[in-house]
Motif scaffolding. Structure first.
Motif, PDB file in Angstrom:
ATOM      1  N   LYS A  45     -19.450  19.256 -11.954  1.00 43.56           N
ATOM      2  CA  LYS A  45     -19.225  19.865 -10.636  1.00 43.56           C
ATOM      3  C   LYS A  45     -17.830  19.572 -10.102  1.00 43.56           C
ATOM      4  N   THR A  75     -30.453  20.184  -7.963  1.00 52.14           N
ATOM      5  CA  THR A  75     -28.995  19.994  -7.980  1.00 52.14           C
ATOM      6  C   THR A  75     -28.272  20.923  -7.017  1.00 52.14           C
ATOM      7  N   THR A  90     -26.187  17.786  -2.340  1.00 50.54           N
ATOM      8  CA  THR A  90     -24.763  17.780  -2.665  1.00 50.54           C
ATOM      9  C   THR A  90     -24.126  16.479  -2.172  1.00 50.54           C
ATOM     10  N   SER A 131     -22.331  10.237 -12.765  1.00 57.35           N
ATOM     11  CA  SER A 131     -23.530  11.008 -12.424  1.00 57.35           C
ATOM     12  C   SER A 131     -24.404  10.194 -11.486  1.00 57.35           C
ATOM     13  N   THR A 154     -30.760  15.124 -11.678  1.00 59.71           N
ATOM     14  CA  THR A 154     -29.468  14.473 -11.962  1.00 59.71           C
ATOM     15  C   THR A 154     -28.314  15.397 -11.614  1.00 59.71           C
ATOM     16  N   VAL A 155     -27.344  14.849 -10.898  1.00 61.77           N
ATOM     17  CA  VAL A 155     -26.119  15.573 -10.582  1.00 61.77           C
ATOM     18  C   VAL A 155     -25.010  15.003 -11.451  1.00 61.77           C
TER      19      VAL A 155
END
Length: 219
Positions: free
Chosen positions: A190, A80, A84, A165, A184-185
């Protein structure tokens, strides 16, 4: 007197013959010893040279093995903090996927990132087509370097809705293989706003400009 002289001469000749025999024996001994010494020195020198060659050869082989090992480039690993996302707005709206190689060694990426937004069953299609076993692309990312992929969102359908996500897999040389992932982001965590709809993703590129051109959003 004649008999005495004869005896003296015989004794003298015998002594002389004995002395010559001893001298010849000594000379032969010395000659044999000298030859033996020379043979020993030659053998020793030859053995030393042979050992030296083996040592040099072994060193060269070890150096070659070390060089070959150093040339092996490992696969890149996703995480993660390495991958980005950012979205650009306007007529050339697009989402940029940026990977950073945080290690001090080169690594390789294959084809494109496999992206499943909001736990989708299938990943986002690939803009440059599904790679086969022989036509897959590979990108070497230098130590502390970057790689980019772009998702065009320059139409309403391509932009779609905001996503929560994305799960990321790193593809192998073919579409059926995956090297590493998924990670997983979470965009909400964020504080990212990423909108993706019916669109595709480009292959990994070494420059953001190259990825934008491949997505049709660069100039």
């Amino acid at each position: 007197m004649t008999a005495r002289r004869s005896r003296h001469r015989s004794a003298a000749y015998a002594a002389l013959a004995l002395g010559l025999a001893g001298s010849l024996a000594l000379t032969g001994c010395k000659s044999h010893s000298s030859k033996k010494s020379k043979t020993s020195k030659t053998s020793s020198s030859s053995s030393y040279k042979s050992k030296k060659r083996r040592i040099i050869g072994g060193g060269a082989a070890a150096a070659g093995a070390g060089t070959a090992a150093s040339r092996r480039v490992p696969d890149c690993f996703p995480s993660t903090y390495k991958v980005t996302f950012s979205q650009q707005s306007g007529p050339d709206s697009h989402v940029t996927v940026k990977f950073k190689n945080t290690t001090s060694r080169d690594c390789k990426l294959y084809n494109a990132p496999l992206l499943r937004f909001n736990n989708a069953k299938n990943p986002l299609p690939l803009l440059q087509g599904t790679p086969g076993h022989l036509d897959g692309t590979r990108l070497t990312v230098p130590a502390h370097g970057y790689a980019y992929a772009v998702i065009p969102t320059n139409t309403a359908a391509a932009k779609g809705t905001e996503q929560k996500s994305v799960a990321i897999d790193f593809m192998g040389i073919s579409a059926s293989s995956v090297t590493h992932g998924p990670v997983t982001v979470n965009f909400a965590e964020k504080r990212l706003h990423v909108s993706v709809g019916k669109t595709k993703v480009t292959n990994w590129m070494s420059s953001i400009h190259g990825a934008q051109l491949a997505a049709g959003v660069g100039k």
